[in-house]
Design an enzyme around this catalytic site. Structure first.
Site, mmCIF file in Angstrom:
data_model
loop_
_atom_site.group_PDB
_atom_site.id
_atom_site.type_symbol
_atom_site.label_atom_id
_atom_site.label_comp_id
_atom_site.label_asym_id
_atom_site.label_seq_id
_atom_site.Cartn_x
_atom_site.Cartn_y
_atom_site.Cartn_z
ATOM 1 N N ASP A 128 79.834 9.715 16.437
ATOM 2 C CA ASP A 128 79.020 10.329 15.335
ATOM 3 C C ASP A 128 79.210 11.532 14.959
ATOM 4 O O ASP A 128 77.757 12.571 15.184
ATOM 5 C CB ASP A 128 77.323 9.993 14.938
ATOM 6 C CG ASP A 128 77.236 9.963 13.451
ATOM 7 O OD1 ASP A 128 77.564 10.433 12.263
ATOM 8 O OD2 ASP A 128 75.764 9.920 13.691
ATOM 9 N N GLU B 185 75.389 18.244 10.707
ATOM 10 C CA GLU B 185 74.039 18.509 11.073
ATOM 11 C C GLU B 185 74.109 18.747 12.860
ATOM 12 O O GLU B 185 72.598 18.332 13.567
ATOM 13 C CB GLU B 185 74.155 16.981 11.016
ATOM 14 C CG GLU B 185 73.278 16.124 11.989
ATOM 15 C CD GLU B 185 73.513 13.957 11.281
ATOM 16 O OE1 GLU B 185 74.569 13.737 10.193
ATOM 17 O OE2 GLU B 185 72.324 13.420 11.980
ATOM 18 N N GLU C 243 73.809 1.243 9.570
ATOM 19 C CA GLU C 243 71.673 1.261 9.975
ATOM 20 C C GLU C 243 70.772 1.066 8.767
ATOM 21 O O GLU C 243 70.132 1.195 8.203
ATOM 22 C CB GLU C 243 72.139 2.780 9.534
ATOM 23 C CG GLU C 243 72.956 3.514 10.609
ATOM 24 C CD GLU C 243 72.716 4.696 10.649
ATOM 25 O OE1 GLU C 243 73.097 5.560 9.770
ATOM 26 O OE2 GLU C 243 73.138 5.604 11.679
HETATM 27 C C1 GCU Z 1 74.350 10.188 10.737
HETATM 28 C C2 GCU Z 1 72.974 10.453 10.051
HETATM 29 C C3 GCU Z 1 72.533 9.885 9.101
HETATM 30 C C4 GCU Z 1 73.349 9.113 8.662
HETATM 31 C C5 GCU Z 1 74.975 8.591 8.796
HETATM 32 C C6 GCU Z 1 76.091 7.944 7.947
HETATM 33 O O1 GCU Z 1 73.862 8.268 11.663
HETATM 34 O O2 GCU Z 1 72.749 10.677 11.269
HETATM 35 O O3 GCU Z 1 71.743 10.674 8.667
HETATM 36 O O4 GCU Z 1 73.087 8.277 6.752
HETATM 37 O O5 GCU Z 1 74.819 9.644 9.859
HETATM 38 O O6 GCU Z 1 76.989 9.409 7.781
HETATM 39 O O7 GCU Z 1 75.253 7.302 7.444
#
Ligand code: GCU
Length: 609
Positions: free
Chosen positions: A303, A331, A224
């Site tokens: 996720d 979440e 990410e």
């Molecule tokens: C999810 C979440 C993110 C988080 C990511 C992770 O995608 O929305 O906010 O950073 O998981 O576990 O790294």
């Protein structure tokens, strides 16, 4: 002789607020017990708690407290099944919490560690009471500011570690793999560069000079938009091992997260299937990691959705240490507004097969000797925003201690400890919490479909919110069908499982119906085991979900005379918001499919045009 009467029980009532019972209790260390183990006996004129160490005494004391509240026999023995029982905070230096729903961070404010010693100590005690023995205080998404925990903020990290230590809780830090560049302007963070290694060596030496029991680093890398070894042409193993070799002489570990996938996917490209990513990256590297690397794997391959199969990686890795990562913060599961007891979901995660003989629970404490939960607490007065969400933190700790506990057993401890011994209160709260996850699933995305949430916030419905985006989370609904074929004839995701599971998930008649749309692409006319079409089943679940919430509200209201006003109001307010949310999900999703199909509800209920 001290009798364990009501008044003694009352003084232990709230697991969050009580002080440890001390009076009439004799505590001794018994080195024959496991280090974190304990034994409790009720003797003539006192209660004896023996512990394998001070940690064992702490756990024994809390166990006594629990048993008194639940009305269990006092005599017992206990020891944790899993060695590393970790809480990860996703707290940022500015005091915000990523995916936090209970206020601000209790650790950070205005770019620094800025906390109340009393509050942090209360929190440490709270975690100790459920057997947690490690905490990572900062977000896995480490900003340049957060990276300073390794340098400028380190003296404060030490102070926090000092607060947690007496509670048998070690501290670890999430780090940014690019820290040498971010903090010191080095030209690279390449893990094979000797200067980079030297830089990390210095950091680690400094940390251990201040925090001798520091547990290690947690790393989200190549994920990410966060850098990692792959960006330098190296492998995940190269990156993790560089850090692990430096930490090893001090007894430290590296938690290396496996949440890596293509987050710049083109939705038109159906050859990429996000849940396959972690296995594809990490399986070829099985056996290449240092013994003090722990691969941290989310329970599901996508996720933290309301229902997913277990990640195949959990069972498939053979030569690498693993941690199971669960999300306590809600979440995708109602954000501590909607009622959602995660215990039932986690019980399923543990019961999920690994092959034709074993389930995940059988690996816990053996091949998987570490469990991690993403914290759901903040500085809200009741810690978790919704007081009933405390049950999730409690359940996490209890399952980390003993994965064989059932979700129901855990609630039967937690409810009387929190709300007292009134049978009606216990039974009714038990009922709504035990049903809460399925209810949420009914009105959101049942049958394993997932997502369809509002982009970024992840609360409330948006059926196409992520459909044409880069995140790889598609359902590909059209007028006829929905879902992705992940069988061995489709994206081949099912081939990542043991052959017995591949066969089960591939076969539409054997695949658990609750996961049907995770594994299969189906026509709306597909007939379910209950004889309904998929579409009618879907409509029914959405109507039922809302009715469930209405019922929860009535049940909760009936408890008003027996509950403290604050707790009663807190939950009622959230249940009302939940009802709004559930109605929104029902109407948006039913309409979404009705517009595609033109097929009305068989029972003639209102679906908007
Ligand atoms: C999810 C979440 C993110 C988080 C990511 C992770 O995608 O929305 O906010 O950073 O998981 O576990 O790294």
């Amino acid at each position: 002789m001290r009798t364990l009467n009501d008044s003694m029980y009352n003084s232990y009532k709230c697991w969050l607020q009580t002080s440890l019972p001390e009076e009439g209790i004799l505590k001794t260390i018994n080195p024959l017990l496991p280090k974190e183990g304990y034994r409790i006996r009720q003797l003539n004129n006192h209660i004896s708690i023996e512990g394998g160490s001070n940690a064992g005494l702490i756990y024994g004391t809390f166990a006594l407290h629990r048993r008194l509240a639940a009305g269990h026999d006092i005599d017992c023995e206990g020891a944790p099944r899993i060695a590393r029982r970790v809480i990860n905070h996703w707290d940022n230096p500015d005091g915000s919490i990523e995916r936090g729903y209970a206020g601000k961070s209790i650790f950070f404010k205005n770019g620094e560690l800025n906390y109340s010693i009393e509050q942090v100590n209360d929190y440490a005690r709270l975690l100790a009471s459920i057997g947690i023995n490690e905490i990572t205080i900062n977000n896995v998404n480490v900003s340049a500011e957060g990276a300073k925990l390794l340098t400028d903020m380190l003296p404060d990290v030490k102070k926090i570690a000092d607060i947690f230590r007496p509670w048998n809780i070690r501290i670890s830090l999430a780090i940014n793999f690019e820290s040498p560049v971010l903090l010191d302007g080095m030209p690279t963070a390449d893990p094979l560069d000797p200067n980079v290694r030297l830089w990390w060596e210095k950091r680690v030496e400094e940390i251990y000079s201040m925090i001798p029991d520091f547990s290690g680093f947690l790393v989200k890398a190549d994920s990410e938009f966060i850098g990692g070894p792959v960006a330098h042409g190296r492998t995940e193993a190269d990156g993790a091992n560089m850090l692990a070799r430096i930490l090893a002489p001090f007894g430290g570990v590296v938690y290396w997260r496996c949440f890596i996938y293509d987050c710049l996917q083109d939705w038109r490209d159906s050859t990429i299937d996000r849940p396959k990513a972690a296995y594809e990256i990490f399986m070829p590297q099985d056996g290449l990691f240092e013994p003090n690397v722990i691969l941290q794997i989310k329970n599901g391959p996508c996720d933290f959705q309301v229902r997913e199969p277990n990640s195949p990686l959990l069972g498939a890795l053979k030569k690498t240490n693993r941690a199971l990562e669960l999300q306590i913060t809600q979440e995708y599961t109602g954000q501590q507004i909607d009622l959602y007891y995660l215990g039932t979901q986690w019980e399923e995660v543990f019961s999920f097969p690994v092959d034709d003989k074993l389930v995940l629970r059988d690996l816990m404490g053996k091949k998987i000797n570490c469990i991690v939960g993403i914290s759901n607490i903040g500085n809200d007065e009741n810690w978790t925003g919704n007081i009933l969400a405390q049950a999730n933190l409690y359940a996490f700790g209890r399952l980390a201690w003993d994965p064989s506990l059932t979700a129901g057993e855990i609630l039967k401890e937690w409810i009387p400890m929190t709300f007292g011994g009134n049978t009606e209160v216990i039974e009714k709260i038990y009922e709504i919490l035990m049903r809460s996850r399925e209810t949420y699933e009914k009105y959101t995305t049942p049958m394993g479909l997932g997502w369809m949430v509002n982009v970024h916030s992840h609360y409330g419905p948006s059926p196409e919110g992520y459909e044409y985006s880069k995140w790889g989370t598609y359902h590909r609904a059209n007028y006829k069908a929905i879902g992705i074929d992940r069988t061995s004839k489709g994206t081949k995701f099912t081939l990542q499982y043991h052959p017995s599971l591949t066969a089960m998930f591939d076969d539409i008649n054997k695949c658990p119906e609750k996961l049907l749309l995770f594994f299969h692409r189906l026509n709306y006319s597909h007939v379910m085991k209950n004889g309904k079409t998929l579409l009618q089943h879907y409509y029914d679940l959405h109507f039922e979900g809302v009715e469930d919430v209405e019922e929860f509200i009535e049940i909760w209201k009936s408890l008003e005379p027996h509950l403290p006003k604050k707790a009663y109001d807190n939950v009622l307010e959230r249940l009302k918001l939940q009802l709004k949310n559930a109605i929104e999900w029902r109407d948006v999703l039913n309409t979404y499919f009705y517009r595609f199909t033109g097929i009305p509800d068989a029972k003639g209920r209102k679906i908007y045009e």
